[in-house]
Design a protein around this motif. Structure first.
Motif, short mmCIF file in Angstrom:
data_model
loop_
_atom_site.label_atom_id
_atom_site.label_comp_id
_atom_site.label_asym_id
_atom_site.label_seq_id
_atom_site.Cartn_x
_atom_site.Cartn_y
_atom_site.Cartn_z
N UNK A 25 -3.59 -0.72 -3.52
CA UNK A 25 -3.41 -1.79 -2.60
C UNK A 25 -2.89 -3.19 -3.76
N UNK A 26 -2.30 -3.80 -3.69
CA UNK A 26 -2.30 -5.36 -4.25
C UNK A 26 -2.77 -6.35 -2.63
N UNK A 27 -3.71 -7.05 -2.55
CA UNK A 27 -3.32 -7.96 -1.95
C UNK A 27 -2.35 -9.25 -1.92
N UNK B 89 0.93 -1.14 -0.03
CA UNK B 89 -0.21 0.24 0.20
C UNK B 89 0.99 1.00 0.16
N UNK B 90 -0.10 2.70 0.15
CA UNK B 90 0.54 3.32 0.19
C UNK B 90 -0.13 4.58 1.49
N UNK C 164 -5.96 -7.18 -6.70
CA UNK C 164 -5.64 -6.00 -7.29
C UNK C 164 -6.83 -5.30 -7.43
N UNK C 165 -6.95 -4.22 -7.00
CA UNK C 165 -7.92 -3.82 -7.46
C UNK C 165 -8.97 -3.26 -6.27
N UNK C 166 -9.44 -2.16 -5.39
CA UNK C 166 -9.67 -2.03 -3.25
C UNK C 166 -10.91 -2.88 -3.75
N UNK C 167 -11.75 -2.63 -4.51
CA UNK C 167 -12.89 -2.51 -4.49
C UNK C 167 -13.55 -4.27 -4.81
#
Lengths: 222, 221
Positions: free
Chosen positions: B55-57, B9-10, B65-68
């Motif tokens: 973000x990447x989980x 993340x950032x 990837x992609x927050x939603x």
């Protein structure tokens, strides 16, 4: 009693995604043709935020935005599943669905431009197709895995509309030897009996695309 | 099997923070890796080759990837403290508005804060129209999710916290109590929730970063 209505417009890939999902699940629905130049009161009532199609109306409850509708259909009529059961695979399907929609300006640009701009746009869409083939489809038969799924319905833009746009724009984006795996997927997609029975008439689609392009280009020069 | 959960993340990104908020709400332990987006790590490029973004989980080696998309993955994988209703219609509603926020609100808000001066009034009007939709959607609910924070509340973190910071950094006025009493109340409730509060980037640091990156804004004195 169930009442399902779908407000759509004829040549729209977004409307067709929903039609395909409903048809694949054997859901009975009433199709309501909208005229975007003359939006019905029904459309304005059911989608006041965007005033766009498609809109699914289920027992008088409206759902807008094609990808939101697709998830709703999948959850409401869970038979013949169109999403994998594994959460990671589901996440991948959603990722690629978002990818295609986010990239739609790049997909369409070659069709909306001429000359040097078109050359550049053609190159960009080919790069996109490469990513789609190598990373999206990979070794799978369908984007959804072994069988057709929501992601395939969204990528259905490629088998059904891309060729027509190419012809209208006088440009070849996918040449015969290009993207072999994607070409196989295109064949499989088009051969699916439900898809095959629910395709826009190709001649009408071509005529419509050509005309639309003329109008759009003329308005740019003006 | 030991779970391994990584989050790239950032610190200042609302998208990155959304994921942290969801993980914290569900009490999930994870390892956070701060990315410098001007100097992306080989790991980030490996886990998100398509967009190369945070973000990447990464859950047991598998990236999302992609927050939603990540929020949906989190809700499907860890069933405690659900962030989406079981009802398909309510789920559709939450997704619709989350999409609305990402596709319409953010760019409109940016334009109103850091857009061209001559377009400023119009930009504020457009952003206000969009906020009005959200104000109306909230109705009498405590949170967009009802009694508890849900996916839409998390997606609306941009409105709940970042918007106020954008306003302060740029001098623009968008989320006023007179125009949007419900949204203002919601924002206060939202940032008071401990799982949210712990995941907000420091205000001053964010203001400094925004001013540095985007300038002092159209309406700054």
């Amino acid at each position: 009693m169930e009442e399902v209505k779908l407000l759509g417009v004829w040549p729209s890939p977004y409307s067709y995604r929903v039609i395909w999902a409903l048809e694949l699940k054997g859901v009975k629905y009433e199709y309501v043709k909208e005229d975007l130049a003359n939006k019905s009161d029904l459309l304005l009532r059911y989608n006041p935020v965007h005033q766009k199609v498609p809109v699914l109306v289920h027992n008088d409850k409206p759902i807008a935005e094609s990808t939101v509708i697709l998830e709703y259909i999948e959850e409401t009529w869970p038979h013949n599943p169109l999403l994998p059961t594994d959460p990671h695979e589901r996440a991948l399907a959603r990722f690629w669905i978002k990818f295609l929609d986010d990239k739609s300006p790049t997909l369409l640009r070659f069709y909306l431009t001429v000359g040097e701009e078109q050359e550049k746009a053609t190159k960009e869409v080919r790069e996109l197709l490469k990513i789609i083939e190598e990373q999206g489809l990979g070794e799978k038969k369908y984007f959804g895995g072994d069988k057709i799924g929501l992601a395939d319905l969204v990528f259905g833009f490629i088998p059904v509309w891309l060729g027509v746009l190419e012809e209208s724009a006088g440009v070849k984006v996918m040449k015969p030897d290009d993207f072999p795996r994607l070409q196989v997927w295109i064949e499989n997609f088009r051969e699916n009996p439900v898809i095959k029975a629910n395709l826009p008439d190709p001649h009408e689609l071509l005529a419509h695309s050509k005309q639309k392009r003329e109008v759009l280009l003329a308005s740019k020069i003006a | 099997m030991a779970e391994e959960i990584l989050l790239f993340g950032a610190w200042g990104s609302p998208f990155s923070r959304r994921v942290e908020m969801a993980l914290k709400l569900k009490g999930i332990e994870y390892k956070y890796i701060e990315e410098d987006i001007t100097n992306k790590s080989p790991s980030l490029l490996k886990y998100n080759p398509v967009h190369k973004k945070i973000p990447v989980l990464v859950h047991n080696g598998k990236p999302v990837a992609e927050s939603l998309v990540i929020l949906e993955y989190i809700d499907e994988t860890w069933k405690d403290s659900p962030i989406l209703s079981k009802d398909p219609y309510e789920r559709a509603n939450a997704r619709f508005w989350a999409k609305f926020i990402d596709e319409k609100c953010l760019s409109a808000i940016f334009k109103a804060c850091w857009g061209e001066e001559k377009e400023h009034e119009k930009a504020v009007e457009e952003a206000s129209e969009l906020l009005q939709f959200l104000e109306n959607e909230l109705k009498e609910k405590r949170y967009f999710g009802g009694e508890t924070v849900g996916l839409l509340d998390i997606a609306a973190n941009i409105i709940g916290y970042w918007l106020g910071v954008f306003e302060e950094a740029s001098g623009a006025e968008l989320l006023t109590r007179e125009k949007f009493p419900k949204l203002c109340n919601w924002a206060n409730e939202f940032v008071s929730v401990s799982a949210i509060k712990e995941n907000l980037p420091p205000r001053d640091k964010l203001i400094a970063y925004l001013r540095n990156r985007f300038g002092v804004g159209t309406t700054s004195k």
